[in-house]
Design a protein around this motif. Sequence first.
Motif, PDB file in Angstrom:
ATOM      1  N   ALA A   8       8.347  26.934  80.470  1.00  0.00           N
ATOM      2  CA  ALA A   8       7.665  28.010  79.531  1.00  0.00           C
ATOM      3  C   ALA A   8       7.454  29.408  80.173  1.00  0.00           C
ATOM      4  CB  ALA A   8       6.148  27.267  79.139  1.00  0.00           C
ATOM      5  N   ALA A   9       6.771  30.133  79.652  1.00  0.00           N
ATOM      6  CA  ALA A   9       6.520  31.696  79.940  1.00  0.00           C
ATOM      7  C   ALA A   9       4.900  31.788  79.924  1.00  0.00           C
ATOM      8  CB  ALA A   9       7.085  32.840  79.199  1.00  0.00           C
ATOM      9  N   THR A  10       4.290  32.442  80.516  1.00  0.00           N
ATOM     10  CA  THR A  10       2.906  32.355  80.693  1.00  0.00           C
ATOM     11  C   THR A  10       2.427  33.930  81.063  1.00  0.00           C
ATOM     12  OG1 THR A  10       0.803  31.254  81.557  1.00  0.00           O
ATOM     13  CG2 THR A  10       2.513  31.417  82.916  1.00  0.00           C
ATOM     14  N   ASN A  20      -3.434  34.427  67.734  1.00  0.00           N
ATOM     15  CA  ASN A  20      -2.599  34.245  66.531  1.00  0.00           C
ATOM     16  C   ASN A  20      -1.360  33.750  66.534  1.00  0.00           C
ATOM     17  OD1 ASN A  20      -5.011  35.371  65.136  1.00  0.00           O
ATOM     18  ND2 ASN A  20      -4.370  37.515  66.071  1.00  0.00           N
ATOM     19  N   ASP A  21      -0.861  33.123  67.896  1.00  0.00           N
ATOM     20  CA  ASP A  21       0.472  32.722  68.190  1.00  0.00           C
ATOM     21  C   ASP A  21       1.293  33.757  68.364  1.00  0.00           C
ATOM     22  OD1 ASP A  21      -0.189  29.785  68.070  1.00  0.00           O
ATOM     23  OD2 ASP A  21      -0.447  30.147  66.091  1.00  0.00           O
ATOM     24  N   SER A  22       1.087  34.919  68.417  1.00  0.00           N
ATOM     25  CA  SER A  22       1.972  36.099  68.668  1.00  0.00           C
ATOM     26  C   SER A  22       2.589  36.051  70.083  1.00  0.00           C
ATOM     27  CB  SER A  22       1.216  37.552  68.353  1.00  0.00           C
ATOM     28  OG  SER A  22       2.305  38.425  68.816  1.00  0.00           O
ATOM     29  N   GLY A  52       5.175  20.587  69.827  1.00  0.00           N
ATOM     30  CA  GLY A  52       4.087  20.308  68.520  1.00  0.00           C
ATOM     31  C   GLY A  52       4.525  21.366  67.501  1.00  0.00           C
ATOM     32  N   SER A  53       3.638  20.895  66.379  1.00  0.00           N
ATOM     33  CA  SER A  53       3.778  21.684  65.095  1.00  0.00           C
ATOM     34  C   SER A  53       3.683  23.097  64.996  1.00  0.00           C
ATOM     35  CB  SER A  53       2.966  21.092  63.947  1.00  0.00           C
ATOM     36  OG  SER A  53       1.760  21.110  64.237  1.00  0.00           O
ATOM     37  N   THR A  54       2.617  23.624  65.741  1.00  0.00           N
ATOM     38  CA  THR A  54       2.546  25.107  65.875  1.00  0.00           C
ATOM     39  C   THR A  54       3.829  25.842  66.475  1.00  0.00           C
ATOM     40  OG1 THR A  54       0.190  24.859  66.291  1.00  0.00           O
ATOM     41  CG2 THR A  54       1.011  26.978  66.400  1.00  0.00           C
ATOM     42  N   THR A  55       4.324  25.216  67.458  1.00  0.00           N
ATOM     43  CA  THR A  55       5.498  25.892  67.998  1.00  0.00           C
ATOM     44  C   THR A  55       6.625  25.789  67.076  1.00  0.00           C
ATOM     45  OG1 THR A  55       4.911  25.245  70.315  1.00  0.00           O
ATOM     46  CG2 THR A  55       7.164  25.617  70.024  1.00  0.00           C
ATOM     47  N   TYR A  56       6.665  24.762  66.463  1.00  0.00           N
ATOM     48  CA  TYR A  56       7.911  24.333  65.311  1.00  0.00           C
ATOM     49  C   TYR A  56       7.561  25.497  64.272  1.00  0.00           C
ATOM     50  CZ  TYR A  56      10.496  22.380  61.653  1.00  0.00           C
ATOM     51  OH  TYR A  56      11.650  22.097  60.740  1.00  0.00           O
ATOM     52  N   MET A  79       5.958  17.099  66.865  1.00  0.00           N
ATOM     53  CA  MET A  79       4.850  16.274  66.764  1.00  0.00           C
ATOM     54  C   MET A  79       3.717  16.731  65.699  1.00  0.00           C
ATOM     55  SD  MET A  79       5.453  13.756  69.062  1.00  0.00           S
ATOM     56  CE  MET A  79       3.863  12.892  68.825  1.00  0.00           C
ATOM     57  N   THR A  80       3.613  15.910  64.679  1.00  0.00           N
ATOM     58  CA  THR A  80       2.609  16.231  63.469  1.00  0.00           C
ATOM     59  C   THR A  80       1.956  15.182  62.872  1.00  0.00           C
ATOM     60  OG1 THR A  80       2.437  17.972  61.567  1.00  0.00           O
ATOM     61  CG2 THR A  80       4.678  16.808  61.913  1.00  0.00           C
ATOM     62  N   SER A  81       1.018  15.655  62.396  1.00  0.00           N
ATOM     63  CA  SER A  81       0.279  14.622  61.307  1.00  0.00           C
ATOM     64  C   SER A  81       0.559  14.848  59.852  1.00  0.00           C
ATOM     65  CB  SER A  81      -1.349  14.424  61.719  1.00  0.00           C
ATOM     66  OG  SER A  81      -1.823  15.911  61.522  1.00  0.00           O
ATOM     67  N   ARG A  82       1.217  16.023  59.849  1.00  0.00           N
ATOM     68  CA  ARG A  82       1.474  16.751  58.166  1.00  0.00           C
ATOM     69  C   ARG A  82       2.871  16.557  58.001  1.00  0.00           C
ATOM     70  NH1 ARG A  82       0.886  22.221  59.010  1.00  0.00           N
ATOM     71  NH2 ARG A  82       1.200  21.801  61.247  1.00  0.00           N
TER      72      ARG A  82
HETATM   73  N1  LIG Z   1       5.150  31.227  76.093  1.00  0.00           N
HETATM   74  C1  LIG Z   1       6.118  30.122  75.895  1.00  0.00           C
HETATM   75  O1  LIG Z   1       7.084  29.941  76.573  1.00  0.00           O
HETATM   76  C2  LIG Z   1       5.654  29.159  74.891  1.00  0.00           C
HETATM   77  C3  LIG Z   1       6.044  27.524  75.003  1.00  0.00           C
HETATM   78  C4  LIG Z   1       5.795  26.905  73.992  1.00  0.00           C
HETATM   79  C5  LIG Z   1       4.986  27.407  72.795  1.00  0.00           C
HETATM   80  N2  LIG Z   1       4.552  28.759  72.653  1.00  0.00           N
HETATM   81  C6  LIG Z   1       3.655  29.033  71.616  1.00  0.00           C
HETATM   82  O2  LIG Z   1       2.433  28.456  71.836  1.00  0.00           O
HETATM   83  C7  LIG Z   1       1.713  28.223  70.864  1.00  0.00           C
HETATM   84  C8  LIG Z   1       1.463  26.666  70.995  1.00  0.00           C
HETATM   85  O3  LIG Z   1       0.394  26.261  69.912  1.00  0.00           O
HETATM   86  P1  LIG Z   1      -0.404  25.062  70.178  1.00  0.00           P
HETATM   87  O4  LIG Z   1      -1.328  25.274  71.427  1.00  0.00           O
HETATM   88  O5  LIG Z   1      -1.244  25.204  68.875  1.00  0.00           O
HETATM   89  O6  LIG Z   1       0.506  23.784  70.341  1.00  0.00           O
HETATM   90  P2  LIG Z   1       1.462  23.008  69.732  1.00  0.00           P
HETATM   91  O7  LIG Z   1       1.807  21.794  70.589  1.00  0.00           O
HETATM   92  O8  LIG Z   1       2.681  23.955  69.397  1.00  0.00           O
HETATM   93  O9  LIG Z   1       0.936  22.469  68.504  1.00  0.00           O
HETATM   94  C9  LIG Z   1      -0.111  21.611  68.382  1.00  0.00           C
HETATM   95  C10 LIG Z   1      -0.177  20.812  67.089  1.00  0.00           C
HETATM   96  O10 LIG Z   1       0.790  19.800  66.998  1.00  0.00           O
HETATM   97  C11 LIG Z   1       0.452  18.561  66.487  1.00  0.00           C
HETATM   98  N3  LIG Z   1       0.197  17.471  67.293  1.00  0.00           N
HETATM   99  C12 LIG Z   1       0.055  17.650  68.729  1.00  0.00           C
HETATM  100  N4  LIG Z   1       0.391  16.586  69.193  1.00  0.00           N
HETATM  101  C13 LIG Z   1       0.454  15.545  68.355  1.00  0.00           C
HETATM  102  C14 LIG Z   1       0.339  13.918  68.236  1.00  0.00           C
HETATM  103  N5  LIG Z   1       0.384  13.662  69.231  1.00  0.00           N
HETATM  104  N6  LIG Z   1       0.378  13.653  67.215  1.00  0.00           N
HETATM  105  C15 LIG Z   1       0.782  14.378  65.863  1.00  0.00           C
HETATM  106  N7  LIG Z   1       0.475  15.516  65.997  1.00  0.00           N
HETATM  107  C16 LIG Z   1       0.240  16.330  67.146  1.00  0.00           C
HETATM  108  C17 LIG Z   1      -0.930  18.866  65.752  1.00  0.00           C
HETATM  109  O11 LIG Z   1      -0.814  19.536  64.424  1.00  0.00           O
HETATM  110  P3  LIG Z   1      -0.618  18.875  63.225  1.00  0.00           P
HETATM  111  O12 LIG Z   1      -1.050  17.452  63.235  1.00  0.00           O
HETATM  112  O13 LIG Z   1      -1.827  19.433  62.317  1.00  0.00           O
HETATM  113  O14 LIG Z   1       0.720  19.182  62.647  1.00  0.00           O
HETATM  114  C18 LIG Z   1      -1.618  19.904  66.803  1.00  0.00           C
HETATM  115  O15 LIG Z   1      -2.463  20.911  66.200  1.00  0.00           O
HETATM  116  C19 LIG Z   1       2.687  28.354  69.677  1.00  0.00           C
HETATM  117  O16 LIG Z   1       2.223  29.817  69.066  1.00  0.00           O
HETATM  118  C20 LIG Z   1       4.051  28.446  70.389  1.00  0.00           C
HETATM  119  O17 LIG Z   1       4.756  29.483  69.523  1.00  0.00           O
HETATM  120  C21 LIG Z   1       5.008  29.614  73.892  1.00  0.00           C
END
Ligand SMILES: NC(=O)c1ccc[n+]([C@@H]2O[C@H](COP(=O)([O-])OP(=O)(O)OC[C@H]3O[C@@H](n4cnc5c(N)ncnc54)[C@H](OP(=O)(O)O)[C@@H]3O)[C@@H](O)[C@H]2O)c1
Length: 184
Positions: A8-10, A20-22, A52-56, A79-82
């Motif tokens: 990942a990049a950080t 805001n996921d930007s 995770g679903s936010t990334t998706y 991974m999502t509950s939706r």
């Molecule tokens: N800079 C980089 O290299 C990089 C890498 C990756 C991601 N990103 C960005 O970083 C942000 C990450 O977002 P985030 O922190 O919200 O994390 P995320 O992992 O993308 O999404 C979290 C969501 O995934 C679902 N989830 C996670 N684990 C689960 C499980 N075990 N069972 C069911 N659902 C599960 C839940 O939502 P629901 O159940 O409500 O669906 C949870 O709120 C995004 O904006 C992404 O674009 C950046």
Amino acid sequence: MTKVHYYAATTLDGFLADPNDSLEWLLRQEIDAEGYGSYPGFIAGIGAIVMGSTTYEWIVEYLKSSGEKWLYEMPAWVMTSRDLEPFPDADIRFALGSVRPVYDEMVTAAGGKDLWVVGGGDLVGQFADEGLLDEMFVCIAPVVLGTGRPLLPRRYDFELLETGRNKAFVCARYRFVGPLAEGQ
Ligand SMILES: NC(=O)c1ccc[n+]([C@@H]2O[C@H](COP(=O)([O-])OP(=O)(O)OC[C@H]3O[C@@H](n4cnc5c(N)ncnc54)[C@H](OP(=O)(O)O)[C@@H]3O)[C@@H](O)[C@H]2O)c1
């Protein structure tokens, strides 16, 4: 032996995205696509991915707005509950709950290649808590955001294996050690 990678990049202060996921702060940085730690070299060794679903949803929105096809050739678990829509013409498998059965399915699907936990940070923590994380490779952009989506919101030790520079980024590869050694 299949390895599980977090790649990942950080920001300097440990965020994957802003609140805001930007990723605007990331996408404007200079990077050499063939340079140290570059994506093509990494993805060639990966046989299955999970996010995770936010990334998706971020990826789906980005691809739909730019009219591009799905980015990944290997199976992708989300991974999502939706009840989310699968992206057209993509091998996407939705799952919820424990990541261990997801890991087992990914290992089978990967056919001997490694696995990539794309993010976010808590999902990587779910794998690490189960002892299912091997390496983390991070490229650090010269930016601080103050708040945002965390790189890995847990307390763990890592061992530094390697470092390098790619244009604006300092990159480092770490071995996952385990829960932070505390009180020693
Ligand atoms: N800079 C980089 O290299 C990089 C890498 C990756 C991601 N990103 C960005 O970083 C942000 C990450 O977002 P985030 O922190 O919200 O994390 P995320 O992992 O993308 O999404 C979290 C969501 O995934 C679902 N989830 C996670 N684990 C689960 C499980 N075990 N069972 C069911 N659902 C599960 C839940 O939502 P629901 O159940 O409500 O669906 C949870 O709120 C995004 O904006 C992404 O674009 C950046």
